[in-house]
Scaffold this active site. Structure first.
Site, PDB file in Angstrom:
ATOM      1  N   GLY A 243      44.223  -5.234   7.931  1.00 29.46           N
ATOM      2  CA  GLY A 243      44.553  -4.981   6.537  1.00 29.46           C
ATOM      3  C   GLY A 243      46.020  -5.037   6.187  1.00 29.46           C
ATOM      4  O   GLY A 243      46.390  -4.827   5.030  1.00 29.46           O
TER       5      GLY A 243
ATOM      6  N   GLY B  36      46.728 -10.743  10.033  1.00 29.64           N
ATOM      7  CA  GLY B  36      45.681 -11.752  10.029  1.00 29.64           C
ATOM      8  C   GLY B  36      45.690 -12.571   8.770  1.00 29.64           C
ATOM      9  O   GLY B  36      46.541 -13.435   8.555  1.00 29.64           O
TER      10      GLY B  36
ATOM     11  N   LYS C 208      40.638 -14.721  20.758  1.00 26.14           N
ATOM     12  CA  LYS C 208      39.644 -13.653  20.728  1.00 26.14           C
ATOM     13  C   LYS C 208      38.392 -14.028  21.520  1.00 26.14           C
ATOM     14  O   LYS C 208      37.935 -15.167  21.469  1.00 26.14           O
ATOM     15  CB  LYS C 208      39.244 -13.338  19.283  1.00 26.14           C
ATOM     16  CG  LYS C 208      40.352 -12.723  18.440  1.00 26.14           C
ATOM     17  CD  LYS C 208      39.838 -12.380  17.055  1.00 26.14           C
ATOM     18  CE  LYS C 208      40.947 -11.879  16.146  1.00 26.14           C
ATOM     19  NZ  LYS C 208      41.503 -10.582  16.589  1.00 26.14           N
TER      20      LYS C 208
END
Length: 309
Positions: A230, A251, A97
């Site tokens: 989520g 994640g 990221k």
């Protein structure tokens, strides 16, 4: 999107191609991940668990989104040394990221040989007005969206993969569902429009007309679209696939659970067999405790998805 034909790439000059790497090549590289699961990992051991579970790629991080939420502060690009160690530990592609608008972080990630860059709202944005010009890079970029207009703006900037923003680190899939339904709903509306209505629609959603027209013709986004934010259970993953996503990012949902290896395998199986309820029931059994979720009705919860337009 899932279960449809090959993803079309630009062939009409709609997006300017740079000498570094044609946009169509980057779209093709992103398309190779279609039908897969991309997992967040914070060390080589977790990366190996993800690879053994069948992940198509891993996202190298210092902290998973749940920890970023809990610890607060400024979240930046991970240490390049950690990313290198994770990359050396697996044979599958490795993503990392960069902060929104922080093109130097992206330059560093490209220099160390990362396979894909996620310009991510999970990290603290570096620029509130501008995203990275992704056409200036050889490697493909992933960007998040909440709606069709946002998705097409990111594609114009050079994103080769789009993901829902959702709300990472919450274990709560409601925002990811909202975002993919928004994108898919607008595409359904677009497909039924007359061509002369497309100008007004493009203006309404603040998206480039040529990309809106191409989306109408394809009946889907011009690049692969993954779900993110989520996803914590096999059922969550299958839900996103049935809603039309091409794959899933997971994640905190794996490595914040009671049995990460087993849950990782189950989520991969759920994405592969997303339309088979019997298989989904089988892989959902005995996974141990899921990650502790966050109720997004609590107004004190920071909304990562609102960090950029």
């Amino acid at each position: 999107m899932a279960g449809t034909g090959v993803v079309a790439v630009y062939g009409n000059g709609a997006i300017t191609e740079t000498k570094k790497s044609p946009f169509s090549v980057k779209v093709g590289l992103a398309q190779m991940l279609r039908g897969g699961v991309i997992m967040d990992v914070v060390n080589p051991e977790q990366a190996r668990i993800a690879e053994e579970a069948g992940a198509c790629a891993v996202m190298a991080l210092e902290r998973v989104p749940a920890d970023i939420r809990a610890q607060g502060g400024v979240a930046r690009m991970s240490d390049p040394q950690l990313i290198k160690e994770i990359k050396q530990s697996v044979t599958i592609p490795v993503m990392a990221k960069a902060r929104i608008g922080h093109f130097v972080e992206a330059q560093i990630l490209e220099a160390i040989g990362i396979d894909y860059v996620d310009e991510s709202e999970v990290l603290t944005p570096a620029d509130e007005e501008n995203h990275i010009n992704k056409h200036n890079f050889r490697i493909p970029f992933v960007c998040g969206c909440r709606n069709l207009g946002e998705a097409l703006r990111r594609i114009r900037e050079g994103a080769a993969m789009i993901r829902t923003k959702g709300e990472a680190g919450t274990g709560n899939v409601i925002e990811a569902v909202r975002h993919v339904r928004s994108v898919m709903g607008d595409i359904r509306l677009l497909r039924n429009m007359d061509d002369d209505e497309v100008f007004t629609f493009a203006k309404k959603i603040a998206a480039p007309y040529d990309l809106v027209m191409q989306t109408k013709q394809l009946g889907r986004l011009p690049v692969v679209q993954f779900a993110a934010g989520g996803v914590a259970t096999p059922a969550d993953a299958a839900l996103m696939m049935q809603l039309g996503c091409d794959g899933v990012f997971v994640g905190s949902g794996v490595f914040k659970s009671g049995d990460p290896a087993r849950r990782a395998r189950a989520i991969v199986q759920a994405v592969t067999h997303y339309s088979d309820p019997d298989m989904l029931a089988e892989v959902s059994c005995g996974l141990g405790e899921a990650m502790v979720g966050i109720n997004l009705n609590d107004k004190k919860v920071e909304r990562f998805a609102n960090r950029s337009e």
